[in-house]
Design a protein around this motif. Structure first.
Motif, PDB file in Angstrom:
ATOM      1  N   GLY A 117     -21.234 -93.306 -12.432  1.00 40.53           N
ATOM      2  CA  GLY A 117     -20.091 -94.164 -12.204  1.00 40.53           C
ATOM      3  C   GLY A 117     -19.513 -94.642 -13.518  1.00 40.53           C
ATOM      4  O   GLY A 117     -20.204 -94.737 -14.525  1.00 40.53           O
ATOM      5  N   GLY A 118     -18.225 -94.914 -13.571  1.00 39.01           N
ATOM      6  CA  GLY A 118     -17.574 -95.306 -14.804  1.00 39.01           C
ATOM      7  C   GLY A 118     -17.167 -94.086 -15.588  1.00 39.01           C
ATOM      8  O   GLY A 118     -17.208 -92.936 -15.110  1.00 39.01           O
ATOM      9  N   LYS A 130     -15.568 -88.641 -16.879  1.00 39.93           N
ATOM     10  CA  LYS A 130     -16.280 -89.366 -15.834  1.00 39.93           C
ATOM     11  C   LYS A 130     -17.785 -89.235 -16.051  1.00 39.93           C
ATOM     12  O   LYS A 130     -18.290 -88.178 -16.434  1.00 39.93           O
ATOM     13  CB  LYS A 130     -15.916 -88.817 -14.447  1.00 39.93           C
ATOM     14  N   LYS A 174     -16.785 -99.477 -16.883  1.00 42.08           N
ATOM     15  CA  LYS A 174     -17.257 -99.463 -15.507  1.00 42.08           C
ATOM     16  C   LYS A 174     -16.126 -98.974 -14.594  1.00 42.08           C
ATOM     17  O   LYS A 174     -14.963 -98.940 -14.985  1.00 42.08           O
ATOM     18  CB  LYS A 174     -17.709-100.870 -15.092  1.00 42.08           C
ATOM     19  N   GLN A 175     -16.503 -98.673 -13.376  1.00 43.48           N
ATOM     20  CA  GLN A 175     -15.522 -98.122 -12.445  1.00 43.48           C
ATOM     21  C   GLN A 175     -14.386 -99.113 -12.184  1.00 43.48           C
ATOM     22  O   GLN A 175     -13.211 -98.735 -12.113  1.00 43.48           O
ATOM     23  CB  GLN A 175     -16.211 -97.753 -11.112  1.00 43.48           C
ATOM     24  N   GLU A 176     -14.697-100.409 -12.129  1.00 42.56           N
ATOM     25  CA  GLU A 176     -13.672-101.401 -11.831  1.00 42.56           C
ATOM     26  C   GLU A 176     -12.710-101.622 -12.998  1.00 42.56           C
ATOM     27  O   GLU A 176     -11.645-102.219 -12.839  1.00 42.56           O
ATOM     28  CB  GLU A 176     -14.291-102.735 -11.411  1.00 42.56           C
TER      29      GLU A 176
END
Length: 794
Positions: free
Chosen positions: A86-87, A82, A34-36
């Motif tokens: 997202g992620g 990418k 995930k993006q985080e």
């Protein structure tokens, strides 16, 4: 030796905690983030594209370091792609094992201090043997279907380093994540190789068992498919030839019956289970016939089939009156049942017991009740039945087993609410095979028979809709628990007038029709019927009356067949001509008063009758002789009467010395017939007093009653039958216990008008009524005539 790995590893490296996978050295793998979760991998560019992957022990609640395992893997970031949503997709390659020393920074990116783990891989015979065995096991696993990439198999053939081989094989073992972590933490390559070998051995064994089971299943499925195809081909051939597989047709027919039988759910489950069992049994096996017969019974029993009741009370009363004369109590009870049935749909069937002498219409009354209710009628005779299995059936384990008579007859009737008559319930026997009376306790109990379980069926059947009627000639032989379950209705004997009406309304017309005289039916006069009743029958019912009427009709039919003119009228003279000399006489009216002979009344299975008690004395020592097949109770009555007379000699005008030198002999004629019962007590006392006082006993006075030692007269049973017997015999006065006065209600008015009744409480009253005040010189008591088959008094 030590494997030299050249890598420029910074002192500080970004760290990413793993949760669901384990990373091994030399492993190329992909993870989706995930993006985080991206910062550690993005920061790796600053640290020679290196990132540490360490598995979490547990979710961190504060500091990250305590929540991480000590050993992890240093990986090189090969590629970051990418994703549109997202992620990113990150491709990594494991480099070496590392030991986590500290977390130097936790946010925004976790930075860790690491040191490489040095592995010592020394070649030896053990390591070479393990490597060879591992390669062999991998090929065995591959043969059992364990999927391994082709490039991996090629690599394994060229790897002789235990450390690298163990890590590579561990990747493709289906091990829990905790076991993989333990392998990662095993630093010694040889030890790690041993663990991998053990895991792979277990995996091969599982694959082996799975393969064997799968092969067996495939074999069976193949056989089933083959049989199915052959059956389908056979079926197609039979259809082309116009034939049908008998077994298949039978199975389909049974299955259709099971579905349409409307069984209760629990019974249906048992039937379907038995159906599946039947389909697996060879038709040549004896078990096939047993199972087939069982299913036949299950499917043909009327689980939900019943006949509608006729609830028209007026019509029911008309039918009962058409079929039977009088019998008011029985008819009233049936009409009461119909009345309640018309007000309440669901009610338990009554359990009735008709008690009475032979020939009064107990069995035919059951048929009439069934006709009145509009139900099927079933009758079975219990007389002489000794096997409990006749009621409850045999278990299916026995050869030739069948259900009991209850289930069999209900099955034949095709209705679950018939009128079921159990005839002669007082004549059931018992032996080593069981007691049928005990088996009837469940059948005749409305609180239990809702789930009557026959041994053969082994499933409950509801009998609450059945109206059970039992018949008996006497109540005494019926066990008390069984008697308690039934509503007893007593059918007394008929009077002469009732017999006349029954003959005119039913018997004559029936016998005229039966003997072919319908077109020239003779008319029976009332006097002719009375002549048959008095001179040719001696019974409480009308069975012998019907036989004699039938005999008259047959003789008339014979005359017609011989060409003679048919008799238009049957009168008393015709009866005497056709039936011959009379068989019975008025026993009392034809005799004179005698000393020592008293007339008693008795009750038997055949109704009432008279008996004569004779007493005579002779010189000798004090003694008592009793003859006439007397039972113990009757003998005790004689002794009680004699003791009373001795104790009251002065009052009765008897010389007490006579007993000291006299032998007393009491005899009841018809000595071949057993007699018993207490109701001849006052008759015995009257005969003894008549003998010793010299006062003749009146022959037109008959008596019945039990006597106590103090002279009290106690109540008896069967008064109506005894009174009718007295009337037939020509008696004018009847002496009975005062406590039986209430029974006069059951005696017809015309009989009460013809006889004089005197109810007594003390034996002295009997002596006053039955003994003449004075008598001629005493004569030896002579044997009085007694009707053939004289009954035992009660």
């Amino acid at each position: 030796m030590t494997e030299n790995i050249t890598i420029n590893m910074p002192e500080i490296v970004p760290l990413y905690p793993l949760r669901e996978i384990i990373a091994f050295p030399y492993m190329v793998f992909t993870i989706f983030l995930k993006q985080e979760d991206m910062p550690p991998f993005e920061e790796a560019v600053l640290f020679n594209n290196l990132v540490a992957l360490v598995k979490l022990r547990e979710e961190p609640t504060g500091e990250l370091f305590p929540a991480l395992h000590e050993i992890g893997t240093l990986c090189k970031v090969m590629q970051i792609n990418k994703l549109a949503g997202g992620g990113a997709k990150v491709v990594l390659e494991g480099v070496i094992r590392v030991r986590l020393l500290a977390i130097v920074q936790q946010t925004p990116v976790a930075l860790s201090r690491l040191e490489p783990v040095r592995e010592f891989a020394e070649k030896s015979m053990v390591s070479e043997a393990l490597v060879g065995s591992l390669n062999a096991l991998l090929k065995i696993a591959l043969s059992y279907g364990r999927p391994l990439p082709d490039d991996v198999m090629k690599m394994i053939d060229f790897i002789d380093n235990p450390a690298r081989l163990s890590d590579l094989v561990a990747l493709y073992l289906n091990l829990p994540i905790d076991e993989l972590q333990k392998l990662l933490e095993t630093v010694d390559p040889l030890e790690r190789l041993k663990k991998v070998y053990m895991h792979l051995t277990n995996e091969v064994q599982r694959l082996q068992i799975k393969g064997e089971v799968q092969a067996e299943v495939t074999k069976k499925v193949g056989k089933s498919q083959k049989e199915f195809l052959l059956r389908e081909q056979m079926k197609q051939i039979q259809e082309e030839l116009g034939e049908e597989d008998s077994r298949l047709g039978e199975a389909n027919e049974l299955r259709s019956k099971v579905e349409s039988a409307h069984m209760p759910e629990d019974v249906r489950r048992i039937a379907e289970k038995e159906m599946r069992r039947l389909e697996r049994i060879n038709p040549a096996s004896p078990e096939y016939t047993v199972s087939r017969t069982y299913l036949d019974y299950l499917t043909t029993i009327p689980w939900q089939v019943s006949t509608p009741d006729n609830r028209d009370i007026n019509q029911a009363e008309t039918i009962l009156n058409e079929d039977h004369y009088d019998l008011k109590k029985v008819k009233e009870r049936i009409l009461e049942y119909l009345a309640v049935r018309s007000l309440k749909d669901k009610m338990k069937g009554p359990i009735l017991c008709f008690v009475g002498p032979p020939g009064v219409g107990k069995t035919s009354l059951g048929k009439s009740i069934a006709r009145t209710l509009g139900r099927k009628f079933i009758r079975i005779s219990l007389g002489g039945m000794r096997d409990e299995a006749e009621i409850r059936g045999h278990r299916r384990t026995y050869i030739g087993a069948l259900p009991g008579r209850i289930i069999q007859e209900i099955n034949r009737a095709g209705s679950n609410n018939p009128v079921f008559m159990l005839d002669e319930v007082d004549k059931i026997g018992a032996d080593f095979r069981g007691d049928p009376a005990s088996a009837l306790l469940e059948v005749l109990d409305p609180e239990q028979n809702f789930s009557f379980t026959d041994h053969y069926l082994d499933v409950p059947f509801d009998l609450t809709n059945v109206m059970f009627i039992t018949t008996a000639n006497q109540l005494d032989p019926i066990p008390a628990p069984l008697k308690d379950r039934m509503e007893v209705i007593t059918l007394s004997g008929y009077t002469d007038e009732e017999k006349l009406n029954i003959a005119k309304s039913y018997l004559v017309a029936r016998e005229v029709e039966e003997n072919g005289l319908a077109s020239m039916a003779p008319q029976f006069t009332d006097e002719a019927i009375y002549r048959v009743t008095h001179d040719y029958t001696r019974e409480a019912g009308v069975r012998n009356l019907q036989r004699n009427i039938a005999s008259i009709c047959r003789k008339i039919a014979k005359e017609v067949a011989q060409g003679k003119k048919a008799r238009p009228i049957v009168n008393p003279e015709t009866v005497s001509e056709l039936l011959g000399a009379p068989k019975f006489f008025d026993e009392v009216a034809s005799e004179k008063d005698r000393v020592g002979v008293a007339t008693g009344l008795a009750w038997t299975e055949s109704g009432g009758d008279i008996i004569f008690v004779e007493a005579t004395k002779m010189k000798g020592k004090e003694d008592l002789i009793l003859t006439g097949s007397l039972g113990e109770v009757m003998k005790e009555s004689v002794r009680a009467a004699l003791s009373f007379v001795k104790a009251n000699c002065a009052e009765l005008g008897i010389d007490k010395k006579m007993f000291d030198e006299t032998t007393l002999h009491i005899h009841v004629p018809a000595g071949s017939i057993p007699k018993d019962g207490p109701s001849a007590g006052i008759t015995m006392a009257t005969a003894i007093v008549s003998l010793f006082s010299g006062r003749a006993a009146r022959r037109d006075v008959a008596m019945t009653g039990e006597m106590s030692l103090t002279g009290r007269v106690l109540a008896i049973g069967g008064l109506k039958e005894k009174v009718l017997a007295a009337r037939r015999a020509g008696v004018k006065k009847v002496l009975a216990p005062a406590k039986n006065k209430k029974d006069l209600e059951d005696i017809p008015e015309n009989v009460k008008n013809e006889l004089e009744f005197f109810f007594v409480e003390d034996i002295r009253e009997v002596f006053v009524q039955a003994l003449n005040p004075t008598s001629p010189a005493p004569t030896a008591a002579t044997s009085a005539r007694t009707p053939a088959g004289a009954p035992p008094p009660q």
